[in-house]
Design a protein around this motif. Structure first.
Motif, PDB file in Angstrom:
ATOM      1  N   VAL A 187     -11.380  -0.553   1.018  1.00 20.87           N
ATOM      2  CA  VAL A 187     -10.871  -0.176   2.325  1.00 20.87           C
ATOM      3  C   VAL A 187     -11.248   1.259   2.673  1.00 20.87           C
ATOM      4  O   VAL A 187     -11.089   1.664   3.803  1.00 20.87           O
ATOM      5  N   LYS A 217      -7.522  -0.871   7.518  1.00 22.94           N
ATOM      6  CA  LYS A 217      -7.322  -1.157   6.092  1.00 22.94           C
ATOM      7  C   LYS A 217      -6.533  -2.449   5.906  1.00 22.94           C
ATOM      8  O   LYS A 217      -6.892  -3.300   5.084  1.00 22.94           O
ATOM      9  N   ASP A 218      -5.456  -2.608   6.679  1.00 24.08           N
ATOM     10  CA  ASP A 218      -4.678  -3.841   6.584  1.00 24.08           C
ATOM     11  C   ASP A 218      -5.530  -5.059   6.935  1.00 24.08           C
ATOM     12  O   ASP A 218      -5.449  -6.102   6.275  1.00 24.08           O
ATOM     13  N   GLU A 263      -5.532   3.202   9.579  1.00 23.11           N
ATOM     14  CA  GLU A 263      -4.523   2.503   8.781  1.00 23.11           C
ATOM     15  C   GLU A 263      -4.541   1.012   9.081  1.00 23.11           C
ATOM     16  O   GLU A 263      -4.455   0.168   8.180  1.00 23.11           O
ATOM     17  N   ARG A 299       0.826  -1.207   0.000  1.00 22.24           N
ATOM     18  CA  ARG A 299       0.000   0.000   0.000  1.00 22.24           C
ATOM     19  C   ARG A 299       0.863   1.262   0.000  1.00 22.24           C
ATOM     20  O   ARG A 299       0.648   2.177  -0.786  1.00 22.24           O
ATOM     21  N   GLU A 306      -1.318   3.207  -3.457  1.00 25.42           N
ATOM     22  CA  GLU A 306      -2.696   2.882  -3.816  1.00 25.42           C
ATOM     23  C   GLU A 306      -3.275   1.831  -2.870  1.00 25.42           C
ATOM     24  O   GLU A 306      -2.533   1.136  -2.166  1.00 25.42           O
ATOM     25  N   GLU A 307      -4.597   1.719  -2.895  1.00 23.54           N
ATOM     26  CA  GLU A 307      -5.277   0.673  -2.145  1.00 23.54           C
ATOM     27  C   GLU A 307      -5.761  -0.397  -3.124  1.00 23.54           C
ATOM     28  O   GLU A 307      -6.313  -0.070  -4.169  1.00 23.54           O
TER      29      GLU A 307
END
Length: 369
Positions: free
Chosen positions: A369, A347-348, A344, A226, A231-232
Motif C-alpha cells: 500500500v 490504502k483501504d 488513507e 491498520r 502497521e500495513e
C-alpha cells in the motif's frame, strides 16, 4: 430490520442512549468558545446518513451547514426549511457546477452511493471547493487515485469521512499502543456485520456499491486493523461464504472471512458480513496487554476495556467532532493522529481489492500500500 448499515448502527447503541447523552452533554459543556474561521459546508446527497451529519453539525463550533445538493426537489424544499438554508445555496445535480460562483460555500461533503463519489468529487474540485467524500472513497483504486489527482490539480483538500479516527476511546487505544503499553503487538480481530434488508437497495447492486459487505461494513475492520496495529498488511488470505445467491448476486459479497500478515509478524483475523446481526467488535492483543472494544464502530457510545481497566473517555457525536476537525485540517493544516485524506482511502481500497482476489483465487495475495 432496516435496510442499511447506517440504520443498523443507529439501533445498536440504543440500549445505552442515556449514558451516551449524559457523556455528550458533559463533552459539549467542556468545549471552549471558538472565534476562528468556520468551515461552510454543502451536503451533496440528502439520504439517511446525510441527515445524521446535518443534525450533528448543529452542535459544531468550527463548521456550519450552509448548502444543499440533491436530485430531489422535495428534499431540497424540506431540508432548506429545516436547516434554514437560503435558496441561492441549494443546487440539483444538473446545476451543481454553478457552485463555483458561490463564495458562501467552502466545501462539499459527498454522501451518495459509492459509484458516484468519483464524479461528484471531481466536479467539486473543478468548482474550487474542498472535497469531503464518504467512505469508501471510490469503488476501485483507479477512481480513488484520479480523485486525489483532480483535487491536487485544483488546489483543494480531499478528506474522507473516517469518523472513528477522532473517537476518544479509539484514540486512547491507539495512544497506548504507540507508547508501548501493550508491548509487541501480536494479533488483531475485527468483526463487522449485520443482516441487510431491502434486496432492491443500491448496496446490493455491484455497479453502484463496488462490491458487497466488504465495501460497506468490512472496510471498518480493514481500516481498524491498520490503525490498531500501526502497521500495513503485506499479505492477505480470504474465504467467501454465500448462502443466498439470489439476494447476493455475482459481485456482491455476503460474508468474507479474511486474514492479514504484517511486517512485524503480527496477524489479523476479520469477518465482514451482510448475514449476521450484532457484529461490531475489535480486539487487539500484545505481549503485555490487550484492548477490547464492543461496540467498536457504531454511532455510539463506543465501549471498551484494556488490561488496565475500562476505557472512560467521553462519548461524542462522531460526525460533529469529525466536521470540526475537518475545519482545522482545511484551515490550519492540522495533522490528525490517524490520517483522513485520500491516500488513507487508497490504502483501504488496495487491501480490499487484495481480499477480493484472495477470496476468488483461494491463494495468499501479497499487498503493497
Amino acid at each position: 430490520m432496516k435496510n442499511s448499515r447506517r440504520d443498523f448502527l443507529q439501533k445498536v447503541g440504543a440500549s445505552a442512549l442515556a449514558l451516551q447523552l449524559a457523556s455528550i452533554t458533559s463533552w459539549g459543556a467542556k468545549r471552549e468558545t471558538y472565534d476562528g474561521p468556520v468551515l461552510r459546508v454543502a451536503i451533496l446527497g440528502l439520504g439517511n446518513y446525510a441527515a445524521r451529519v446535518a443534525d450533528a453539525m448543529q452542535s459544531c463550533t468550527k463548521a456550519k451547514l450552509v448548502g444543499l445538493v440533491s436530485g430531489s426537489p422535495d428534499k431540497l424544499t424540506k431540508w432548506s426549511a429545516k436547516y434554514n438554508i437560503p435558496a441561492k445555496n441549494c443546487y440539483n445535480y444538473q446545476n451543481f457546477d454553478d457552485i463555483r460562483n458561490n463564495k458562501d460555500i467552502d466545501a462539499v461533503y459527498v454522501i451518495t452511493p459509492n459509484s458516484t463519489h468519483h464524479d461528484f468529487i471531481l466536479r467539486t474540485a473543478r468548482a474550487g471547493k474542498h472535497a469531503i467524500s464518504e467512505k469508501p472513497m471510490a469503488i476501485n483504486v483507479k477512481q480513488a487515485e484520479e480523485m486525489i489527482a483532480g483535487c491536487k490539480q485544483a488546489g483543494v483538500k480531499l478528506l474522507v469521512g473516517y469518523r472513528m479516527h477522532f473517537e476518544p476511546k479509539t484514540l486512547e487505544v491507539v495512544r497506548m499502543r504507540k507508547e508501548g503499553e501493550f508491548g509487541k503487538i501480536m494479533f488483531f480481530q475485527g468483526l463487522c456485520g449485520f443482516r441487510i434488508g431491502d434486496p432492491k437497495q443500491w448496496r446490493l447492486k455491484p455497479e453502484m456499491a463496488g462490491g458487497g459487505s466488504m465495501m460497506d461494513i468490512g472496510i471498518y475492520a480493514v481500516n481498524g486493523a491498520r490503525y490498531m496495529t500501526g502497521e500495513e498488511p503485506i499479505w492477505v488470505t480470504a474465504q467467501e461464504t454465500k448462502t443466498d445467491p439470489v439476494k447476493f448476486k455475482e459481485g456482491v459479497d455476503e460474508t468474507i472471512q479474511f486474514q492479514f500478515g504484517f511486517p512485524s509478524g503480527a496477524t489479523a483475523s476479520c469477518l465482514s458480513t451482510y448475514n449476521m446481526n450484532g457484529l461490531d467488535k475489535f480486539f487487539l492483543n500484545g505481549e503485555r496487554g490487550f484492548a477490547e472494544m464492543q461496540p467498536s464502530t457504531n454511532y455510539g457510545p463506543i465501549m471498551g476495556r484494556t488490561n488496565q481497566g475500562e476505557l472512560t473517555q467521553p462519548a461524542t457525536i462522531h460526525q460533529a467532532v469529525q466536521m470540526d476537525e475537518f475545519a482545522d485540517i482545511i484551515f490550519h493544516d492540522k495533522q490528525p493522529p490517524i490520517p483522513v485524506d485520500g491516500y488513507e482511502a487508497v490504502k483501504d481500497l488496495k487491501i480490499i481489492a487484495a481480499v477480493y482476489e484472495a477470496a476468488r483465487t483461494g491463494k495468499k495475495v501479497s499487498v503493497t500500500v
